[in-house]
Design a protein around this motif. Structure first.
Motif, PDB file in Angstrom:
ATOM      1  N   GLY A 108       0.826  -1.210   0.000  1.00 40.89           N
ATOM      2  CA  GLY A 108       0.000   0.000   0.000  1.00 40.89           C
ATOM      3  C   GLY A 108       0.854   1.251   0.000  1.00 40.89           C
ATOM      4  N   LEU A 109       0.205   2.364  -0.166  1.00 42.72           N
ATOM      5  CA  LEU A 109       0.931   3.635  -0.172  1.00 42.72           C
ATOM      6  C   LEU A 109       1.098   4.150   1.254  1.00 42.72           C
ATOM      7  CD1 LEU A 109      -0.658   5.479  -3.239  1.00 42.72           C
ATOM      8  CD2 LEU A 109       1.439   4.123  -3.131  1.00 42.72           C
ATOM      9  N   GLN A 110       2.106   4.999   1.419  1.00 39.25           N
ATOM     10  CA  GLN A 110       2.393   5.557   2.742  1.00 39.25           C
ATOM     11  C   GLN A 110       1.191   6.280   3.334  1.00 39.25           C
ATOM     12  OE1 GLN A 110       5.735   8.428   3.241  1.00 39.25           O
ATOM     13  NE2 GLN A 110       6.979   6.641   2.849  1.00 39.25           N
ATOM     14  N   GLY A 111       0.953   6.020   4.606  1.00 38.14           N
ATOM     15  CA  GLY A 111      -0.103   6.746   5.295  1.00 38.14           C
ATOM     16  C   GLY A 111      -1.458   6.053   5.259  1.00 38.14           C
ATOM     17  N   ALA A 112      -1.545   4.975   4.468  1.00 35.31           N
ATOM     18  CA  ALA A 112      -2.828   4.274   4.338  1.00 35.31           C
ATOM     19  C   ALA A 112      -3.188   3.527   5.625  1.00 35.31           C
ATOM     20  CB  ALA A 112      -2.774   3.295   3.170  1.00 35.31           C
ATOM     21  N   GLY A 113      -2.141   3.215   6.394  1.00 34.75           N
ATOM     22  CA  GLY A 113      -2.378   2.459   7.627  1.00 34.75           C
ATOM     23  C   GLY A 113      -1.794   1.060   7.542  1.00 34.75           C
ATOM     24  N   LYS A 114      -0.836   0.880   6.649  1.00 38.64           N
ATOM     25  CA  LYS A 114      -0.292  -0.457   6.373  1.00 38.64           C
ATOM     26  C   LYS A 114       0.410  -1.071   7.589  1.00 38.64           C
ATOM     27  CE  LYS A 114       2.985  -0.340   3.503  1.00 38.64           C
ATOM     28  NZ  LYS A 114       3.945  -0.423   4.597  1.00 38.64           N
ATOM     29  N   THR A 115       1.292  -0.290   8.216  1.00 37.36           N
ATOM     30  CA  THR A 115       2.053  -0.841   9.343  1.00 37.36           C
ATOM     31  C   THR A 115       1.119  -1.175  10.517  1.00 37.36           C
ATOM     32  OG1 THR A 115       4.003   0.370   8.629  1.00 37.36           O
ATOM     33  CG2 THR A 115       3.999  -0.398  10.901  1.00 37.36           C
ATOM     34  N   THR A 116       0.221  -0.261  10.810  1.00 35.65           N
ATOM     35  CA  THR A 116      -0.750  -0.504  11.885  1.00 35.65           C
ATOM     36  C   THR A 116      -1.582  -1.749  11.567  1.00 35.65           C
ATOM     37  OG1 THR A 116      -0.941   1.898  12.017  1.00 35.65           O
ATOM     38  CG2 THR A 116      -2.542   0.617  13.265  1.00 35.65           C
ATOM     39  N   GLY A 119       0.076  -5.149  12.114  1.00 42.37           N
ATOM     40  CA  GLY A 119      -0.015  -5.571  13.514  1.00 42.37           C
ATOM     41  C   GLY A 119      -1.411  -6.054  13.869  1.00 42.37           C
ATOM     42  N   LYS A 120      -2.399  -5.278  13.474  1.00 45.66           N
ATOM     43  CA  LYS A 120      -3.787  -5.644  13.790  1.00 45.66           C
ATOM     44  C   LYS A 120      -4.146  -7.015  13.229  1.00 45.66           C
ATOM     45  CE  LYS A 120      -6.132  -1.094  13.510  1.00 45.66           C
ATOM     46  NZ  LYS A 120      -6.997  -0.324  12.596  1.00 45.66           N
ATOM     47  N   LEU A 121      -3.684  -7.253  11.991  1.00 46.09           N
ATOM     48  CA  LEU A 121      -4.020  -8.522  11.336  1.00 46.09           C
ATOM     49  C   LEU A 121      -3.383  -9.694  12.081  1.00 46.09           C
ATOM     50  CD1 LEU A 121      -5.346  -9.970   8.921  1.00 46.09           C
ATOM     51  CD2 LEU A 121      -3.201  -9.668   7.680  1.00 46.09           C
ATOM     52  N   LEU A 248      -9.653  -2.067   3.967  1.00 49.16           N
ATOM     53  CA  LEU A 248     -10.088  -0.674   3.880  1.00 49.16           C
ATOM     54  C   LEU A 248      -9.992  -0.063   5.277  1.00 49.16           C
ATOM     55  CD1 LEU A 248     -11.192   0.997   1.547  1.00 49.16           C
ATOM     56  CD2 LEU A 248     -13.495   0.309   2.218  1.00 49.16           C
ATOM     57  N   THR A 249      -9.071   0.900   5.426  1.00 49.34           N
ATOM     58  CA  THR A 249      -8.859   1.469   6.757  1.00 49.34           C
ATOM     59  C   THR A 249      -9.679   2.746   6.953  1.00 49.34           C
ATOM     60  OG1 THR A 249      -7.009   2.819   6.028  1.00 49.34           O
ATOM     61  CG2 THR A 249      -6.490   0.619   6.840  1.00 49.34           C
ATOM     62  N   LYS A 250      -9.732   3.151   8.182  1.00 49.13           N
ATOM     63  CA  LYS A 250     -10.327   4.440   8.593  1.00 49.13           C
ATOM     64  C   LYS A 250     -11.822   4.522   8.283  1.00 49.13           C
ATOM     65  CE  LYS A 250      -5.708   6.200   7.854  1.00 49.13           C
ATOM     66  NZ  LYS A 250      -4.778   7.231   7.477  1.00 49.13           N
ATOM     67  N   LEU A 251     -12.472   3.383   8.345  1.00 49.66           N
ATOM     68  CA  LEU A 251     -13.930   3.381   8.172  1.00 49.66           C
ATOM     69  C   LEU A 251     -14.628   3.906   9.420  1.00 49.66           C
ATOM     70  CD1 LEU A 251     -15.316   0.321   6.203  1.00 49.66           C
ATOM     71  CD2 LEU A 251     -15.480   2.714   5.640  1.00 49.66           C
ATOM     72  N   ASP A 252     -13.852   4.153  10.460  1.00 49.59           N
ATOM     73  CA  ASP A 252     -14.419   4.787  11.661  1.00 49.59           C
ATOM     74  C   ASP A 252     -14.560   6.293  11.439  1.00 49.59           C
ATOM     75  OD1 ASP A 252     -11.530   4.468  11.563  1.00 49.59           O
ATOM     76  OD2 ASP A 252     -11.460   5.578  13.444  1.00 49.59           O
ATOM     77  N   GLY A 253     -13.923   6.795  10.404  1.00 55.63           N
ATOM     78  CA  GLY A 253     -13.996   8.232  10.110  1.00 55.63           C
ATOM     79  C   GLY A 253     -15.284   8.562   9.364  1.00 55.63           C
ATOM     80  N   ILE A 274     -11.811  -4.489   7.504  1.00 54.49           N
ATOM     81  CA  ILE A 274     -11.962  -3.041   7.598  1.00 54.49           C
ATOM     82  C   ILE A 274     -11.318  -2.540   8.892  1.00 54.49           C
ATOM     83  CG2 ILE A 274     -13.986  -2.702   6.122  1.00 54.49           C
ATOM     84  CD1 ILE A 274     -15.781  -2.996   8.529  1.00 54.49           C
ATOM     85  N   GLY A 275     -10.623  -1.419   8.778  1.00 52.64           N
ATOM     86  CA  GLY A 275     -10.003  -0.788   9.941  1.00 52.64           C
ATOM     87  C   GLY A 275     -10.999   0.167  10.567  1.00 52.64           C
ATOM     88  N   MET A 276     -11.198   0.017  11.862  1.00 50.48           N
ATOM     89  CA  MET A 276     -12.229   0.791  12.549  1.00 50.48           C
ATOM     90  C   MET A 276     -11.678   1.677  13.658  1.00 50.48           C
ATOM     91  SD  MET A 276     -14.981   0.044  10.936  1.00 50.48           S
ATOM     92  CE  MET A 276     -16.219   0.725  12.008  1.00 50.48           C
ATOM     93  N   GLY A 277     -10.370   1.973  13.605  1.00 51.43           N
ATOM     94  CA  GLY A 277      -9.807   2.844  14.631  1.00 51.43           C
ATOM     95  C   GLY A 277      -8.311   2.672  14.726  1.00 51.43           C
ATOM     96  N   GLU A 278      -7.699   3.467  15.575  1.00 48.62           N
ATOM     97  CA  GLU A 278      -6.242   3.420  15.693  1.00 48.62           C
ATOM     98  C   GLU A 278      -5.760   2.292  16.594  1.00 48.62           C
ATOM     99  OE1 GLU A 278      -3.964   7.101  15.225  1.00 48.62           O
ATOM    100  OE2 GLU A 278      -5.746   8.101  15.992  1.00 48.62           O
ATOM    101  N   LYS A 279      -6.638   1.822  17.469  1.00 48.76           N
ATOM    102  CA  LYS A 279      -6.219   0.786  18.422  1.00 48.76           C
ATOM    103  C   LYS A 279      -5.939  -0.534  17.706  1.00 48.76           C
ATOM    104  CE  LYS A 279      -8.129   2.414  22.708  1.00 48.76           C
ATOM    105  NZ  LYS A 279      -9.531   2.547  23.105  1.00 48.76           N
TER     106      LYS A 279
END
Ligand code: GDP
Length: 297
Positions: A108-116, A119-121, A248-253, A274-279
């Motif tokens: 993915g591109l930078q800032g998409a939430g790939k590194t986070t 870990g979540k996965l 798909l990240t930041k669906l909490d936004g 789907i990513g639903m937050g920063e935690k």
């Protein structure tokens, strides 16, 4: 909240038609005009909107619907079914290899939430599938990405394979797969490099990592807030390296929803999470039907 505008509009439209004892062709036409408008407002890809409107209109105009006792409710059901289809229909499964270890590439591109998300996965696969993951820090270009993954690993108590930033990501990935075999870690999740934009060097590097051991999954991480850009990114990555699914990240936004509703039809690849937050526990398996229900209320 995500889908707020779309939800409000569609719910208003559905309430109107649901209450009708009889539904005429003109009623369906009116409804579809509103639905079309709502989808365009939500930044859904135009081709996707057209196909959707065509499908729903055709089904809704069928005599089995029009002549039924509850035509309004049936039309609403058709909209829900087709919305579910649009997002992939069935929930899609994760592929695990029979040959250890399973390799999952995160791109993915930078800032998409790939590194986070990497870990979540790992946390989700350990919890839901009893996997023993190894996180691999192969994003050697973004300053601090390696440390970020190490921190995530510590928080989750999941091992991280890192070799600093002076060796090539391909070599890191190769060693990590060997390490996983030796340590009986059954799932290698590689955090590959992200860039600010798509370029040949990035794609070539991903291809080189992919060539080490055919990955069981290649997940593209995209930010839902970027709408049609996310769809274009998905198409480019898929054409260049072939992805198996999208996170798909930041669906909490407060995303309008365009990416969620367009990616499947445009790329033919499913949204898997789907990513639903920063935690670190804010990652959910994607259920198209549940999402359609949420949108339609
Ligand atoms: P990378 O450059 O793609 O590796 O992105 P990072 O993993 O560093 O994430 C970029 C930012 O997005 C960080 O502040 C994350 O906390 C945030 N982030 C990632 N996923 C989500 C999500 O699902 N929801 C929200 N609200 N923020 C997220």
């Amino acid at each position: 909240m995500a889908f707020e505008g779309l939800s409000e509009r569609l719910q208003g439209t559905m309430t109107k038609i649901k209450g009708k004892g009889k539904v005429s062709e003109a009623d369906v036409k009116d409804m579809m005009r509103e639905v079309r408008f709502a989808l365009i407002e939500a930044d859904v890809n135009l081709k996707v909107v057209k196909e959707f409107v065509k499908k729903v209109s055709e089904r809704a105009a069928g005599s089995d619907v029009m002549d039924s006792l509850t035509p309004g409710q049936q039309v609403v059901k058709i909209v829900k079914d087709e919305l579910t289809e649009l997002m992939g229909g069935e929930q899609s499964k994760i592929e695990f290899s029979t040959k250890q270890p399973t390799v999952i590439m995160m791109v993915g591109l930078q800032g998409a939430g790939k590194t986070t998300t990497t870990g979540k996965l790992a946390g989700l696969l350990r919890k839901k599938h009893n996997r023993k993951p190894l996180l691999v820090a192969a994003d050697v270009y973004r300053p601090a990405a390696v440390q970020q993954l190490e921190t995530v690993g510590k928080q989750l108590t999941i091992p991280v394979f890192s070799k600093g930033t002076d060796i090539s990501p391909v070599e890191i990935a190769r060693q990590a797969i060997e390490h996983a075999k030796a340590e009986h870690l059954d799932t290698v999740i590689i955090d590959t490099a992200g860039r600010l934009h798509i370029d040949d060097t990035l794609m070539q590097e991903l291809k080189d990592i992919r060539a080490l051991k055919e990955p069981d999954e290649i997940f593209l991480v995209v930010d839902a807030m970027t709408g049609q850009d996310a769809v274009n990114v998905a198409q480019s990555f898929d054409e260049a390296i072939g992805i198996t699914g999208v996170v798909l990240t930041k669906l909490d936004g407060d995303t309008r929803g365009g990416a969620a509703l367009s990616i499947r039809t445009v790329t033919q690849k499913p949204i898997k999470f789907i990513g639903m937050g920063e935690k670190l526990d804010a990652l959910d398996v994607f259920h198209p039907e549940r999402m359609a229900s949420r949108i339609l209320g």
